[in-house]
Design a protein around this motif. Structure first.
Motif, PDB file in Angstrom:
ATOM      1  N   UNK A   1      -2.410 -20.043  -5.485  1.00 44.94           N
ATOM      2  CA  UNK A   1      -1.080 -19.589  -5.916  1.00 44.94           C
ATOM      3  C   UNK A   1      -1.169 -18.188  -6.502  1.00 44.94           C
ATOM      4  N   UNK A   2      -2.211 -17.948  -7.276  1.00 44.93           N
ATOM      5  CA  UNK A   2      -2.394 -16.626  -7.872  1.00 44.93           C
ATOM      6  C   UNK A   2      -2.645 -15.574  -6.781  1.00 44.93           C
ATOM      7  N   UNK A   3      -3.397 -15.937  -5.749  1.00 43.02           N
ATOM      8  CA  UNK A   3      -3.660 -15.021  -4.641  1.00 43.02           C
ATOM      9  C   UNK A   3      -2.370 -14.676  -3.905  1.00 43.02           C
ATOM     10  N   UNK A   4      -1.513 -15.683  -3.682  1.00 48.30           N
ATOM     11  CA  UNK A   4      -0.234 -15.445  -3.011  1.00 48.30           C
ATOM     12  C   UNK A   4       0.650 -14.529  -3.854  1.00 48.30           C
ATOM     13  N   UNK A   5       0.651 -14.741  -5.149  1.00 50.24           N
ATOM     14  CA  UNK A   5       1.452 -13.904  -6.046  1.00 50.24           C
ATOM     15  C   UNK A   5       0.992 -12.449  -5.984  1.00 50.24           C
ATOM     16  N   UNK A   6      -0.318 -12.251  -5.885  1.00 48.80           N
ATOM     17  CA  UNK A   6      -0.856 -10.892  -5.777  1.00 48.80           C
ATOM     18  C   UNK A   6      -0.507 -10.265  -4.434  1.00 48.80           C
ATOM     19  N   UNK A   7      -0.538 -11.056  -3.355  1.00 49.05           N
ATOM     20  CA  UNK A   7      -0.180 -10.543  -2.029  1.00 49.05           C
ATOM     21  C   UNK A   7       1.279 -10.086  -1.988  1.00 49.05           C
ATOM     22  N   UNK A   8       2.137 -10.880  -2.595  1.00 50.14           N
ATOM     23  CA  UNK A   8       3.567 -10.570  -2.576  1.00 50.14           C
ATOM     24  C   UNK A   8       3.845  -9.244  -3.286  1.00 50.14           C
ATOM     25  N   UNK A   9       3.088  -8.969  -4.331  1.00 44.23           N
ATOM     26  CA  UNK A   9       3.310  -7.764  -5.133  1.00 44.23           C
ATOM     27  C   UNK A   9       2.519  -6.557  -4.632  1.00 44.23           C
ATOM     28  N   UNK A  10       1.615  -6.772  -3.677  1.00 40.62           N
ATOM     29  CA  UNK A  10       0.755  -5.697  -3.175  1.00 40.62           C
ATOM     30  C   UNK A  10       1.390  -5.064  -1.934  1.00 40.62           C
ATOM     31  N   UNK A  11       1.885  -3.833  -2.069  1.00 37.96           N
ATOM     32  CA  UNK A  11       2.530  -3.148  -0.942  1.00 37.96           C
ATOM     33  C   UNK A  11       1.537  -2.780   0.155  1.00 37.96           C
ATOM     34  N   UNK A  12       0.324  -2.413  -0.227  1.00 39.40           N
ATOM     35  CA  UNK A  12      -0.667  -1.989   0.758  1.00 39.40           C
ATOM     36  C   UNK A  12      -1.234  -3.159   1.566  1.00 39.40           C
ATOM     37  N   UNK A  13      -1.119  -4.378   1.026  1.00 35.72           N
ATOM     38  CA  UNK A  13      -1.668  -5.550   1.725  1.00 35.72           C
ATOM     39  C   UNK A  13      -0.750  -6.037   2.846  1.00 35.72           C
ATOM     40  N   UNK A  14       0.535  -5.748   2.742  1.00 38.65           N
ATOM     41  CA  UNK A  14       1.521  -6.317   3.656  1.00 38.65           C
ATOM     42  C   UNK A  14       1.284  -5.890   5.093  1.00 38.65           C
ATOM     43  N   UNK A  15       1.050  -4.605   5.324  1.00 39.62           N
ATOM     44  CA  UNK A  15       0.954  -4.082   6.691  1.00 39.62           C
ATOM     45  C   UNK A  15      -0.193  -4.713   7.463  1.00 39.62           C
ATOM     46  N   UNK A  16      -1.363  -4.814   6.829  1.00 40.78           N
ATOM     47  CA  UNK A  16      -2.528  -5.388   7.516  1.00 40.78           C
ATOM     48  C   UNK A  16      -2.318  -6.856   7.850  1.00 40.78           C
ATOM     49  N   UNK A  17      -1.763  -7.607   6.909  1.00 39.41           N
ATOM     50  CA  UNK A  17      -1.535  -9.035   7.156  1.00 39.41           C
ATOM     51  C   UNK A  17      -0.503  -9.259   8.253  1.00 39.41           C
ATOM     52  N   UNK A  18       0.541  -8.448   8.228  1.00 40.97           N
ATOM     53  CA  UNK A  18       1.602  -8.600   9.236  1.00 40.97           C
ATOM     54  C   UNK A  18       1.048  -8.335  10.637  1.00 40.97           C
ATOM     55  N   UNK A  19       0.232  -7.277  10.764  1.00 49.66           N
ATOM     56  CA  UNK A  19      -0.372  -6.972  12.065  1.00 49.66           C
ATOM     57  C   UNK A  19      -1.282  -8.104  12.522  1.00 49.66           C
ATOM     58  N   UNK A  20      -1.985  -8.690  11.569  1.00 53.68           N
ATOM     59  CA  UNK A  20      -2.942  -9.752  11.882  1.00 53.68           C
ATOM     60  C   UNK A  20      -2.265 -11.014  12.386  1.00 53.68           C
ATOM     61  N   UNK A  21      -1.101 -11.345  11.805  1.00 54.08           N
ATOM     62  CA  UNK A  21      -0.473 -12.635  12.111  1.00 54.08           C
ATOM     63  C   UNK A  21       0.769 -12.517  12.996  1.00 54.08           C
ATOM     64  N   UNK A  22       1.244 -11.287  13.287  1.00 49.25           N
ATOM     65  CA  UNK A  22       2.463 -11.169  14.091  1.00 49.25           C
ATOM     66  C   UNK A  22       2.242 -11.635  15.518  1.00 49.25           C
TER      67      UNK A  22
END
Length: 350
Positions: free
Chosen positions: A325-346
């Protein structure tokens, strides 16, 4: 009465005697202001100096009365000062000043009105989170209990139905107010007062009697909770659906750390806005179960599909281990993490 208040009152009486004595000598004896003040000071101080000028019979009577009252007042001041020193009131005053300074620095906090059985439990939960809060309590015994417990809760002695007390508690800057005093009448008054001082404040109130819920909502409460109704329902469900109750206790209880149910707010600046739950990679990256999504409109989506869109100010209701849960909370607040994850799972989402 509080020894500090004793001391303040006695100082005020002493100043009054100085004024009366000075004016008395100026009126009765016709002396100058300096001579009259000097005579009053040496008389109240009982230092034994001679009179500044010869006194008339009326002046002598006035001086004896001044000595009589002065000795009593000065003795009272010395007693109050000794009581303050011996009872550790100086440390208490300094500590109180620090607490008031800390309360004045709070912003986006919660105000808990009443430190009874329910209020103390709320304080424990908020402290464990942690969430900033201040307790408002008028009962002297409850205040003494808070001081002795050593939890370090910020508290403000006073009646929460009074505007000045809530203003000192920072109601203009507060995020919410919880009124859990034992009297429904007081809860209504507290709600009315709080709503008048801060129209945008979230107010949670306790209802003890049947019919109080409607009155509290009319007074301005956003949500009303009846502990007796919840307690009775929980006891009934423990018999009817024991396994379900056990699961809820594990998921929501603070003492069970292996599994937690939590809510995570999607900030307006999040890079995941506009993506789906699948393309965001929340589930696969963290391992949490997204039980529901509460939209900004208040609509609740239970067991959302993988193609559910993520929008600003959505609240994700998740179930999982605290670390996940803490990891998810950090992902949601991390702007730089979003782009890489989106590319990975899109691609997988497509």
């Amino acid at each position: 009465m509080d020894p500090v208040r004793h001391f303040k009152i006695s100082i005020c009486v002493l100043l009054l005697l100085l004024t009366v004595g000075t004016c008395g000598y100026m009126t009765l004896e016709g002396w100058s202001l300096l001579d009259a003040l000097y005579m009053t000071v040496i008389t109240l101080g009982t230092v034994g100096f001679r009179e500044v000028h010869d006194l008339s019979h009326v002046g002598k009577v006035f001086t004896m009365m001044l000595i009589f009252f002065g000795v009593g007042v000065i003795g009272y001041i010395v007693g109050s000062l000794a009581q303050i020193m011996f009872e550790g009131q100086f440390q208490r005053i300094i500590g109180r000043k620090k607490v008031e300074k800390a309360i004045a620095a709070l912003d986006g906090h919660y105000i808990i009105c009443g430190f009874g059985r329910i209020g103390s439990l709320i304080c424990k939960e908020f402290s464990a989170k942690p969430l900033p809060f201040v307790v408002v309590e008028k009962d002297v015994e409850m205040i003494a209990q808070m001081e002795q417990d050593g939890h370090g809760y910020l508290f403000l002695p006073g009646d929460a139905t009074v505007d000045d007390v809530l203003l000192r508690a920072g109601i203009k800057r507060a995020k919410g107010l919880i009124s859990v005093v034992t009297s429904d009448t007081e809860n209504v008054y507290i709600t009315l007062t709080a709503r008048g001082l801060n129209p945008d404040l979230f107010i949670l109130a306790r209802a003890g009697e049947e019919g109080s819920e409607l009155k509290l909502k009319r007074a301005g409460a956003n949500k009303v909770v009846s502990p007796y109704l919840i307690g009775g329902s929980r006891m009934a469900q423990a018999i009817l659906r024991p396994t379900v109750v056990d699961f809820i206790e594990i998921a929501t209880g603070r003492e069970h750390m292996e599994l937690q149910m939590e809510e995570i707010l999607i900030p307006a600046h999040s890079g995941f806005i506009g993506e789906t739950l699948a393309s965001s990679g929340f589930r696969k990256e963290t391992g949490v179960i997204i039980v529901g999504v509460k939209k900004q409109t208040g609509k609740m989506v239970f067991n959302p599909e993988s193609h559910t869109k993520i929008e600003a100010h959505d609240t994700l209701i998740v179930l999982g281990e605290p670390a996940a849960i803490q990891k998810l909370d950090q992902l949601v607040r991390c702007d730089s993490c979003a782009e890489d994850l989106i590319k990975k799972h899109r691609k997988k989402d497509e």
